[in-house]
Design a protein around this motif. Structure first.
Motif, PDB file in Angstrom:
ATOM      1  N   ASP A   1       0.647  -1.239  -0.103  1.00 22.21           N
ATOM      2  CA  ASP A   1      -0.245   0.176   0.168  1.00 22.21           C
ATOM      3  C   ASP A   1       0.918   0.939  -0.131  1.00 22.21           C
ATOM      4  O   ASP A   1       0.617   2.057  -0.119  1.00 22.21           O
ATOM      5  N   GLY A   2       2.138   0.933   0.502  1.00 19.22           N
ATOM      6  CA  GLY A   2       2.559   2.592   0.175  1.00 19.22           C
ATOM      7  C   GLY A   2       3.243   2.622   0.937  1.00 19.22           C
ATOM      8  O   GLY A   2       3.717   4.296   0.826  1.00 19.22           O
ATOM      9  N   ILE A   3       3.546   2.291   2.261  1.00 15.53           N
ATOM     10  CA  ILE A   3       3.554   3.099   3.295  1.00 15.53           C
ATOM     11  C   ILE A   3       4.907   3.566   3.608  1.00 15.53           C
ATOM     12  O   ILE A   3       5.601   4.945   4.459  1.00 15.53           O
ATOM     13  N   VAL A   4       5.928   3.459   2.829  1.00 14.57           N
ATOM     14  CA  VAL A   4       7.892   2.831   2.875  1.00 14.57           C
ATOM     15  C   VAL A   4       7.636   4.446   2.423  1.00 14.57           C
ATOM     16  O   VAL A   4       8.252   5.649   2.663  1.00 14.57           O
ATOM     17  N   ASP A   5       6.835   4.426   0.753  1.00 15.24           N
ATOM     18  CA  ASP A   5       6.784   5.850  -0.031  1.00 15.24           C
ATOM     19  C   ASP A   5       6.541   7.071   0.789  1.00 15.24           C
ATOM     20  O   ASP A   5       6.870   7.944   0.792  1.00 15.24           O
ATOM     21  N   ASP A   6       5.246   6.680   1.520  1.00 18.32           N
ATOM     22  CA  ASP A   6       4.427   7.851   1.944  1.00 18.32           C
ATOM     23  C   ASP A   6       5.187   8.560   3.274  1.00 18.32           C
ATOM     24  O   ASP A   6       5.279   9.257   3.646  1.00 18.32           O
ATOM     25  N   PHE A   7       6.122   7.649   3.950  1.00 18.90           N
ATOM     26  CA  PHE A   7       6.810   7.737   5.062  1.00 18.90           C
ATOM     27  C   PHE A   7       7.896   8.600   4.839  1.00 18.90           C
ATOM     28  O   PHE A   7       8.558   8.870   4.877  1.00 18.90           O
ATOM     29  N   SER A   8       8.791   7.894   4.178  1.00 22.21           N
ATOM     30  CA  SER A   8       9.845   8.149   3.585  1.00 22.21           C
ATOM     31  C   SER A   8       9.814  10.016   3.279  1.00 22.21           C
ATOM     32  O   SER A   8      10.664  10.910   3.494  1.00 22.21           O
ATOM     33  N   GLU A   9       8.610   9.888   2.072  1.00 20.02           N
ATOM     34  CA  GLU A   9       8.551  11.521   1.358  1.00 20.02           C
ATOM     35  C   GLU A   9       8.171  13.063   2.786  1.00 20.02           C
ATOM     36  O   GLU A   9       8.526  13.355   2.521  1.00 20.02           O
ATOM     37  N   GLU A  10       8.251  11.906   4.035  1.00 18.67           N
ATOM     38  CA  GLU A  10       7.804  12.794   5.069  1.00 18.67           C
ATOM     39  C   GLU A  10       9.189  12.884   6.150  1.00 18.67           C
ATOM     40  O   GLU A  10       8.830  13.240   7.176  1.00 18.67           O
ATOM     41  N   GLY A  11      10.340  12.343   5.449  1.00 21.56           N
ATOM     42  CA  GLY A  11      11.565  12.500   6.614  1.00 21.56           C
ATOM     43  C   GLY A  11      11.613  11.312   6.851  1.00 21.56           C
ATOM     44  O   GLY A  11      12.373  11.632   8.115  1.00 21.56           O
ATOM     45  N   VAL A  12      10.320  10.169   7.428  1.00 27.23           N
ATOM     46  CA  VAL A  12      10.868   9.137   8.325  1.00 27.23           C
ATOM     47  C   VAL A  12      11.909   8.547   7.420  1.00 27.23           C
ATOM     48  O   VAL A  12      11.360   7.808   6.719  1.00 27.23           O
ATOM     49  N   LYS A  13      12.390   7.868   8.203  1.00 24.58           N
ATOM     50  CA  LYS A  13      13.606   6.553   7.946  1.00 24.58           C
ATOM     51  C   LYS A  13      12.853   4.804   8.470  1.00 24.58           C
ATOM     52  O   LYS A  13      12.117   4.687   9.941  1.00 24.58           O
ATOM     53  N   VAL A  14      12.565   4.443   7.113  1.00 28.37           N
ATOM     54  CA  VAL A  14      11.464   3.695   7.345  1.00 28.37           C
ATOM     55  C   VAL A  14      12.137   2.148   6.656  1.00 28.37           C
ATOM     56  O   VAL A  14      12.904   2.184   5.809  1.00 28.37           O
ATOM     57  N   PHE A  15      12.460   0.914   7.685  1.00 29.68           N
ATOM     58  CA  PHE A  15      12.804  -0.330   7.022  1.00 29.68           C
ATOM     59  C   PHE A  15      11.477  -1.505   5.822  1.00 29.68           C
ATOM     60  O   PHE A  15      10.859  -1.284   6.652  1.00 29.68           O
ATOM     61  N   GLY A  16      11.921  -1.309   4.912  1.00 29.97           N
ATOM     62  CA  GLY A  16      10.670  -2.148   4.112  1.00 29.97           C
ATOM     63  C   GLY A  16      10.933  -1.583   2.532  1.00 29.97           C
ATOM     64  O   GLY A  16      11.012  -0.232   2.730  1.00 29.97           O
ATOM     65  N   PHE A  17      10.454  -2.108   1.811  1.00 32.03           N
ATOM     66  CA  PHE A  17      10.336  -1.910   0.388  1.00 32.03           C
ATOM     67  C   PHE A  17       9.256  -1.185  -0.206  1.00 32.03           C
ATOM     68  O   PHE A  17       8.382  -1.242   0.495  1.00 32.03           O
ATOM     69  N   ARG A  18       9.570   0.117  -0.815  1.00 34.05           N
ATOM     70  CA  ARG A  18       8.881   0.634  -1.247  1.00 34.05           C
ATOM     71  C   ARG A  18       7.665   0.245  -2.166  1.00 34.05           C
ATOM     72  O   ARG A  18       8.410  -0.713  -2.985  1.00 34.05           O
ATOM     73  N   LYS A  19       6.646   0.322  -3.033  1.00 34.75           N
ATOM     74  CA  LYS A  19       5.648   0.179  -3.197  1.00 34.75           C
ATOM     75  C   LYS A  19       5.958  -0.720  -4.391  1.00 34.75           C
ATOM     76  O   LYS A  19       4.847  -1.860  -5.118  1.00 34.75           O
ATOM     77  N   ASP A  20       7.062  -0.281  -5.448  1.00 32.97           N
ATOM     78  CA  ASP A  20       7.519  -0.923  -6.803  1.00 32.97           C
ATOM     79  C   ASP A  20       7.552  -2.307  -6.159  1.00 32.97           C
ATOM     80  O   ASP A  20       7.492  -3.203  -6.688  1.00 32.97           O
ATOM     81  N   ALA A  21       8.382  -1.961  -5.631  1.00 32.80           N
ATOM     82  CA  ALA A  21       9.266  -3.462  -4.990  1.00 32.80           C
ATOM     83  C   ALA A  21       8.451  -4.553  -4.522  1.00 32.80           C
ATOM     84  O   ALA A  21       8.636  -5.324  -4.946  1.00 32.80           O
ATOM     85  N   ALA A  22       7.206  -4.373  -3.438  1.00 34.12           N
ATOM     86  CA  ALA A  22       6.541  -4.776  -3.099  1.00 34.12           C
ATOM     87  C   ALA A  22       5.584  -5.399  -3.525  1.00 34.12           C
ATOM     88  O   ALA A  22       4.765  -6.475  -3.322  1.00 34.12           O
TER      89      ALA A  22
END
Ligand code: GLY
Length: 424
Positions: free
Chosen positions: A76-97
């Protein structure tokens, strides 16, 4: 460092447990967590799909790192969305997921990068999928394209059941839009192995290969489940087999991701089958496996927070990643009726006694109610034991299992038997 673990199963308990041993981690939060996770983390009743509330929590608690356990928020793109807000997230982005989120996309990716896998065809019309069965022989493998909570892969022993599976997915929409397209795939036989790798977009490191037990009952009988137990390492994945897995599957996959520009950081799960024709991919998952994580993380000797941070920053190469040479066995204790319907709310006893006996009890479907742990899910506990010898680890895990009790509990009695050639 303050870390938030998203998820609430045995996998997330194992991640939180490993983080709790990190010298870099001061405080762990979990959302939603479970009875066991909440012993080592401050839990918040927020679902992984509620990105807005999770982001608010990250801000309020000044969280430095978010680790996402389950596939749904990743797809669902949680990593893309959080990274955009400057949060460090471990997990694949939507395209790799998408490697997990779309079976069609994953199979086509494998084809593009010559990653060995079963022959397949893709259909968006049920009649054409049914006609195509002529080109396959039983057992028939029918896969819904999208996420279906682990229920989207049907192995049908005969043509009638295969047609029913296609109909359920495509006409009756049993899995909603996940069944709009189906993959009809060649059945492969051999031993299944799970290989998990952490990837930083350029380099990767491998956890110890493990084997899951997907069927509910002993001897691989009964319905498919999320996994009833796991062990690692797997004796028949020797150096030569591992070399073949790495050169034919792991490296072409990561090189393919890099060449297609989908090279974020995360854990890629290679669900493999060792056929007489070499290793082949059954499925990719874009996350840690469950229960595999409950054996591979206890065998990891490196600080997991260091691994997560290095992966996010593209610096895995500089991490001294090392796995213990011990063996680990996890036996899942489940609620009677699982993976179908089951009762909840039974009090769980013997948890302290089991831990005193030297096992790690990872909680999955549990919650704390009036000071007592009660059952709250299908897979309730994962009892993990470590030892220098696999056989000792098996015995120790089962001694631990016998100490925990709750109403309607059941578990498989043959976890790791295949490692000793006891099951064919
Ligand atoms: N153990 C299977 C999975 O994690 O998907």
């Amino acid at each position: 460092m303050k870390v938030l673990v998203v998820g609430g199963g045995g996998r997330e308990h194992a991640i939180a447990w490993k983080l709790s041993q990190s010298t870099l981690v001061d405080k762990i939060y979990a959302a939603p967590g479970n009875g066991g996770i909440c012993r080592i983390a401050e839990c918040f009743d927020i679902s992984g799909s509620d990105k807005k509330s999770l982001l608010k929590l990250v801000g309020e608690k000044s969280i430095d790192l978010v680790v996402v356990g389950p596939e749904a928020p990743l797809v669902d793109g949680i990593v893309d969305d959080f990274s955009e807000e400057g949060v460090k997230v471990f997990g694949f982005r939507k395209d790799a997921a998408r490697l997990e989120g779309s079976k069609v996309w994953a199979k086509e990716f494998m084809k593009r990068h010559s990653v060995p896998t079963g022959q397949f065809d893709v259909f968006s019309e049920p009649d054409r999928a049914v006609d195509a069965l002529d080109a396959y022989s039983p057992p028939y493998v029918i896969k819904a394209d999208g996420l279906a909570a682990g229920k989207g892969v049907i192995i049908a022993d005969n043509r009638d059941d295969a047609e029913k599976a296609i109909s359920r997915m495509m006409r009756e929409k049993a899995y909603g839009s996940a069944g709009e397209r189906v993959v009809v795939e060649e059945y492969l036989s051999g031993e299944e192995v799970s290989v998990l790798a952490v990837f930083d977009g350029r380099d990767y490191r491998l956890f110890v290969p493990s084997q899951d037990h997907k069927r509910a009952f002993d001897g691989d009988k009964g319905p498919n489940t999320g996994g009833m137990g796991a062990y690692a390492p797997v004796p028949f994945v020797d150096e030569k087999a591992m070399e073949s897995i790495v050169t034919k599957i792991v490296e072409p996959t990561f090189n393919g991701m890099i060449s297609e520009g989908i090279s974020g950081a995360g854990v890629l799960y290679f669900g493999l089958i060792l056929t007489s024709d070499g290793p082949k991919v059954l499925e990719y998952n874009c996350r840690f496996g469950d229960p595999e994580t409950q054996v591979v993380l206890p065998l990891l000797e490196t600080d997991i927070a260091e691994v997560f941070m290095a992966a996010i920053e593209g610096g895995l190469k500089g991490v001294d990643f090392s796995n213990s040479s011990d063996s680990a066995v996890c036996v899942v204790v489940a609620s009677g009726g699982y993976p179908g319907s089951y009762k909840k709310g039974f009090e769980i006893s013997g948890l302290d006694e089991a831990e005193e006996a030297g096992v790690i009890v990872f909680h999955a479907g549990t919650k704390l109610q009036n000071g007592k742990y009660v059952t709250a899910g299908g897979r309730v506990l994962g009892v993990t034991a470590l030892s220098g010898e696999l056989k000792d680890a098996v015995d120790k895990a089962y001694r631990g299992v016998e100490l925990v009790e709750f109403g309607d509990a059941f578990y498989r009695r043959d976890i790791a038997a295949k490692a000793f050639g006891q099951v064919k």
